[in-house]
Design an enzyme around this catalytic site. Structure first.
Site, PDB file in Angstrom:
ATOM      1  N   ASP A  49      29.304  27.686  43.995  1.00  9.36           N
ATOM      2  CA  ASP A  49      30.305  28.751  44.088  1.00  9.36           C
ATOM      3  C   ASP A  49      30.948  28.745  45.469  1.00  9.36           C
ATOM      4  O   ASP A  49      30.278  28.953  46.479  1.00  9.36           O
ATOM      5  CB  ASP A  49      29.639  30.111  43.835  1.00  9.36           C
ATOM      6  CG  ASP A  49      30.622  31.275  43.954  1.00  9.36           C
ATOM      7  OD1 ASP A  49      31.103  31.750  42.922  1.00  9.36           O
ATOM      8  OD2 ASP A  49      30.908  31.709  45.103  1.00  9.36           O
ATOM      9  N   TYR A  54      36.584  30.812  52.013  1.00 11.80           N
ATOM     10  CA  TYR A  54      35.442  30.253  52.734  1.00 11.80           C
ATOM     11  C   TYR A  54      35.843  29.041  53.564  1.00 11.80           C
ATOM     12  O   TYR A  54      35.075  28.577  54.400  1.00 11.80           O
ATOM     13  CB  TYR A  54      34.327  29.837  51.770  1.00 11.80           C
ATOM     14  CG  TYR A  54      33.802  30.918  50.866  1.00 11.80           C
ATOM     15  CD1 TYR A  54      34.107  32.267  51.066  1.00 11.80           C
ATOM     16  CD2 TYR A  54      32.986  30.598  49.781  1.00 11.80           C
ATOM     17  CE1 TYR A  54      33.620  33.242  50.220  1.00 11.80           C
ATOM     18  CE2 TYR A  54      32.483  31.572  48.933  1.00 11.80           C
ATOM     19  CZ  TYR A  54      32.809  32.892  49.149  1.00 11.80           C
ATOM     20  OH  TYR A  54      32.320  33.849  48.287  1.00 11.80           O
ATOM     21  N   LYS A  79      37.860  30.840  44.065  1.00 14.07           N
ATOM     22  CA  LYS A  79      38.477  32.168  43.938  1.00 14.07           C
ATOM     23  C   LYS A  79      39.860  32.219  44.576  1.00 14.07           C
ATOM     24  O   LYS A  79      40.135  31.508  45.548  1.00 14.07           O
ATOM     25  CB  LYS A  79      37.578  33.223  44.624  1.00 14.07           C
ATOM     26  CG  LYS A  79      36.132  33.158  44.171  1.00 14.07           C
ATOM     27  CD  LYS A  79      35.251  34.137  44.926  1.00 14.07           C
ATOM     28  CE  LYS A  79      33.780  33.851  44.681  1.00 14.07           C
ATOM     29  NZ  LYS A  79      33.276  32.716  45.459  1.00 14.07           N
ATOM     30  N   HIS A 112      39.370  37.255  43.891  1.00 13.97           N
ATOM     31  CA  HIS A 112      38.324  37.521  44.886  1.00 13.97           C
ATOM     32  C   HIS A 112      38.095  39.019  45.123  1.00 13.97           C
ATOM     33  O   HIS A 112      36.952  39.466  45.239  1.00 13.97           O
ATOM     34  CB  HIS A 112      38.684  36.820  46.205  1.00 13.97           C
ATOM     35  CG  HIS A 112      37.497  36.453  47.031  1.00 13.97           C
ATOM     36  ND1 HIS A 112      37.463  35.342  47.835  1.00 13.97           N
ATOM     37  CD2 HIS A 112      36.285  37.040  47.168  1.00 13.97           C
ATOM     38  CE1 HIS A 112      36.279  35.272  48.442  1.00 13.97           C
ATOM     39  NE2 HIS A 112      35.555  36.294  48.055  1.00 13.97           N
TER      40      HIS A 112
END
Length: 279
Positions: A49, A54, A79, A112
């Site tokens: 994930d 990120y 996301k 998200h």
């Protein structure tokens, strides 16, 4: 519930999603994320994930390719970030994520955050529905959505979200949201299942862990699965990645489950989805 590391839950559209996976929030791009994903896949993890926010999709993608594991055996999630919300923006953001990951299709794509002040998640969802209907994503869902966000989304959605990924741990059990998701066949998924390490010295958990010859992290992750919540703990240490997955050879008793259930404080470590508006 007899499970192993490759066990799956069937989402409401028939897609099988692993109960257990690796999360890579706050894992640095480059060697750190590459190694985390590499070690997880070598150990038998099938679910990874990530998210655009990120900033490590490239490293995740490289580790997936280098693993040599057939693509169809893996379950990859990313996301849509907040500044990319909106119909056209989301379609564009999806292409960017796919390019960074180096994938032809995605297993799960999530919104998200709901960002209620922006109020674009319904437009964003329309874009996810388009990509889903085109077969570019096997399942679509949301992250950090509360019941009222889901109610609003479902008022116009053609496709019911398959997954809602939220902060979930013994101090934040979100029971009403869990019940809501169960009613609508939306699979709940836990991020920060260990409250970013802040649960590990809890006396109740230590006592249960000692009884089973396990550590407190393993007890919490097992509790997630027995509550029928998908869980994706993050780690950058090889031994911990392996230890986190060592939760399939014991079971918590009903009494132990209730002991952990009694730890709820409705206490977040992350942001409240009604207030979070970071871009």
């Amino acid at each position: 519930m007899t499970l192993n590391l490759q066990s799956t839950v069937t989402l409401h559209n028939g897609v099988k999603m692993p109960w257990f996976g690796l999360g890579v929030f706050q894992v640095s791009e480059g060697e750190e994320v590459y190694n985390s994903v590499k070690w997880a896949l070598e150990h038998g993890y099938k679910s990874i994930d990530t998210a655009k926010a990120y900033r490590n999709e490239e490293g995740v993608g490289k580790a997936i390719r280098d693993s040599g594991i057939p693509r169809e055996e893996l379950f990859i999630t990313t996301k849509v970030w907040n500044k990319d919300q909106g119909y056209e923006e989301t379609l564009q953001a999806f292409e960017g994520s796919m390019e960074r990951l180096g994938l032809d299709y995605l297993d799960l794509y999530l919104i998200h955050w709901p960002l209620p002040k922006l109020n674009k998640y319904k437009e964003t969802w329309k874009a996810l529905e388009k990509l889903y209907k085109e077969g570019r994503i096997r399942a679509i869902g949301v992250s950090n959505f509360k019941e009222h966000h889901l109610d609003d989304l479902l008022s116009e959605a053609e496709v019911v979200p398959m997954v809602n990924q939220v902060e979930f741990h013994p101090h934040l059990q979100q029971n009403s949201l869990r019940d809501y998701c169960k009613k609508h066949q939306i699979q709940l998924e836990a991020y920060s299942p260990l409250k970013q390490g802040r649960l590990l010295d809890e006396p109740i958990l230590k006592e249960i862990a000692d009884r089973h010859g396990k550590n407190t992290a393993q007890v919490v992750l097992r509790w997630d699965l027995q509550r029928e919540v998908v869980t994706i703990p993050k780690s950058v240490k090889k031994q911990r990645i392996e230890d986190n997955a060592d939760i399939f050879d014991f079971e918590l008793s009903e009494e132990e489950m209730q002991q952990i259930n009694s730890m709820n404080k409705d206490e977040r470590i992350g942001s409240d989805p009604d207030e979070f508006n970071k871009y």
